[in-house]
Design a protein around this motif. Structure first.
Motif, PDB file in Angstrom:
ATOM      1  N   SER A  80       0.834  -1.202   0.000  1.00 14.92           N
ATOM      2  CA  SER A  80       0.000   0.000   0.000  1.00 14.92           C
ATOM      3  C   SER A  80       0.865   1.247   0.000  1.00 14.92           C
ATOM      4  O   SER A  80       1.997   1.243   0.475  1.00 14.92           O
ATOM      5  N   ALA A  81       0.306   2.310  -0.576  1.00 10.75           N
ATOM      6  CA  ALA A  81       0.956   3.635  -0.588  1.00 10.75           C
ATOM      7  C   ALA A  81      -0.102   4.679  -0.303  1.00 10.75           C
ATOM      8  O   ALA A  81      -1.190   4.645  -0.885  1.00 10.75           O
ATOM      9  N   ASN A  82       0.206   5.606   0.625  1.00 12.34           N
ATOM     10  CA  ASN A  82      -0.749   6.629   1.028  1.00 12.34           C
ATOM     11  C   ASN A  82      -0.118   8.011   0.930  1.00 12.34           C
ATOM     12  O   ASN A  82       1.084   8.180   1.197  1.00 12.34           O
ATOM     13  N   VAL A  83      -0.912   8.987   0.532  1.00 17.63           N
ATOM     14  CA  VAL A  83      -0.512  10.394   0.535  1.00 17.63           C
ATOM     15  C   VAL A  83      -1.555  11.163   1.313  1.00 17.63           C
ATOM     16  O   VAL A  83      -2.750  11.102   1.000  1.00 17.63           O
ATOM     17  N   ASN A  84      -1.107  11.900   2.338  1.00 14.55           N
ATOM     18  CA  ASN A  84      -2.016  12.631   3.212  1.00 14.55           C
ATOM     19  C   ASN A  84      -1.722  14.130   3.091  1.00 14.55           C
ATOM     20  O   ASN A  84      -0.606  14.579   3.351  1.00 14.55           O
TER      21      ASN A  84
END
Length: 428
Positions: A94-98
């Motif tokens: 998984s990869a997340n950008v906040n």
């Protein structure tokens, strides 16, 4: 011819080497203005103050970024064993950008920026104060060195007079014209004079080492201008004289400003805050997408959060009141400091005027002591007084000469203190 040429070449080489050694052996002569400039360039306290300014500027830059959106990202990989692998993919990435943007924070962001700017100004004022203190310390030490040099010259001159008197008394003693007690009195005074010379030489060495440290010099192999020169004028006392351009006032004014801003910052904790966040994610794994059972899934989550302080038993309110009391105390300190600075200026005026009077009286005493020494020497040469009278006259002359040297050095030091106290000295 070759022998003559070689001989001439060797002589020229020796002369050049001797000249080079002589040039290197010459001590560097520095003036009081040069000493202050060197201190401002090299003193470690000033360099430390500059580092504090740079730190405050970095903190200001950090605070200015407080109202801008923040972006954080994360990447992870997971492996799940049974029984979890029966529910979710066994291997998952998984990869997340906040992205978060504060919309409203009770004015704390802008207040924080103002506090950081005021902190920079405060550190700059602190550096100005450090400069003034270093300049005063350098100039004080400089005049102490000048005084020590002149004390050494005086001690040598006094020793010369004692040696001459000792020769005359010894000749009289050898001829049976005087008592040994008279000779011993001169010898005791000679020993005291040699001790005073040693003290003056040691004082000069310590003062030069101290000045080298203040001015950032690598060693104490330097010399200062020979004598205390210039005018010795007093300052008119003025009960309304106010200190100007004093860094202490700027420091306290900025401290009051920062305390007032801190009140607003704490008061902002009592107000609601609003933030907008957005999270974009992407996951990879066998049948990770529950909708179409694909091996990848992307999405976005938006969130608006509102934080409203409701009740905290008055804790936030009391923090604001606490800061208000601190601000009031800071204002009182600033007012007290203003009063003390006025007293400092008045005291500096009186000290400088006292130095002028001391020089005037010392000069009169020196004239009287010189004439007294001349008269007693003439009477001793004529045989109408004993050697003890000449010895007493020499002591009085030496004390009068020493007094005028101390008075002039004190004047120069008090003059520097007056300039610092009144704020008229230039900040480099």
């Amino acid at each position: 011819m070759k022998i003559i040429y070689d001989t001439i070449s060797k002589i020229v080489l020796v002369l050049m080497l001797a000249a080079a050694v002589s040039f290197q052996a010459q001590e560097r002569v520095i003036s009081v203005d040069e000493v202050k400039n060197l201190a401002l360039e090299n003193n470690k306290k000033i360099k430390k103050a500059q580092q504090s300014i740079e730190a405050a500027k970095a903190a200001r830059t950090s605070a200015e970024a407080g109202g801008k959106p923040t972006v954080d990202g994360s990447v992870g990989g997971y492996y799940f064993s049974k029984p979890l692998s029966d529910l979710i993919p066994e291997v998952l990435g998984s990869a997340n950008v906040n992205v978060t943007q504060v919309l409203y924070a009770g004015g704390k962001v802008e207040t924080g920026k103002k506090i950081s700017s005021a902190a920079v100004d405060l550190q700059m004022a602190q550096k100005s104060l450090t400069k003034e203190e270093v300049k005063l310390s350098a100039e004080t030490t400089y005049w102490q060195i000048v005084n020590a040099k002149e004390k050494i010259a005086l001690a040598k001159e006094y020793i010369r007079l004692l040696d001459q008197l000792h020769t005359n008394v010894k000749n009289s003693f050898d001829a049976g014209l005087t008592y040994k007690n008279d000779l011993l009195k001169v010898e005791v005074q000679q020993n005291e004079a040699q001790l005073n010379l040693k003290r003056a030489e040691d004082g000069l060495s310590i003062a030069k080492l101290n000045l080298a440290q203040i001015a950032g010099l690598s060693n104490s192999d330097f010399d200062v201008e020979d004598a205390v020169s210039g005018g010795f004028d007093g300052v008119l006392a003025d009960s309304q004289l106010q200190p100007t351009n004093r860094p202490e006032l700027s420091i306290l004014a900025k401290a009051v400003e920062m305390n007032e801003l801190q009140e607003k910052l704490l008061d902002g904790d009592r107000k609601p805050s609003v933030a907008l966040s957005g999270i974009g994610f992407s996951s990879f794994g066998k049948n990770v997408n529950p909708v179409n059972m694909k091996n990848n899934m992307q999405g976005f989550v938006g969130m608006l959060s509102v934080n409203i302080p409701i009740y905290d038993w008055g804790a936030r309110k009391e923090k604001v009141k606490e800061q208000q009391y601190k601000t009031n105390a800071q204002k009182l300190e600033m007012e007290e400091t203003k009063e003390l600075l006025v007293l400092e200026v008045q005291n500096a005026v009186m000290q400088l005027n006292q130095s002028v009077k001391r020089i005037e009286l010392a000069e009169k005493s020196l004239v009287q002591a010189t004439e007294n020494l001349r008269l007693n020497q003439d009477r001793y040469d004529a045989g109408t007084v004993v050697a003890e009278e000449v010895l007493k006259a020499q002591v009085l002359w030496q004390e009068a000469k020493s007094e005028i040297l101390d008075a002039k050095a004190e004047y120069k030091i008090n003059e520097a203190k007056y300039k610092k106290a009144s704020g008229v000295s230039n900040v480099y």
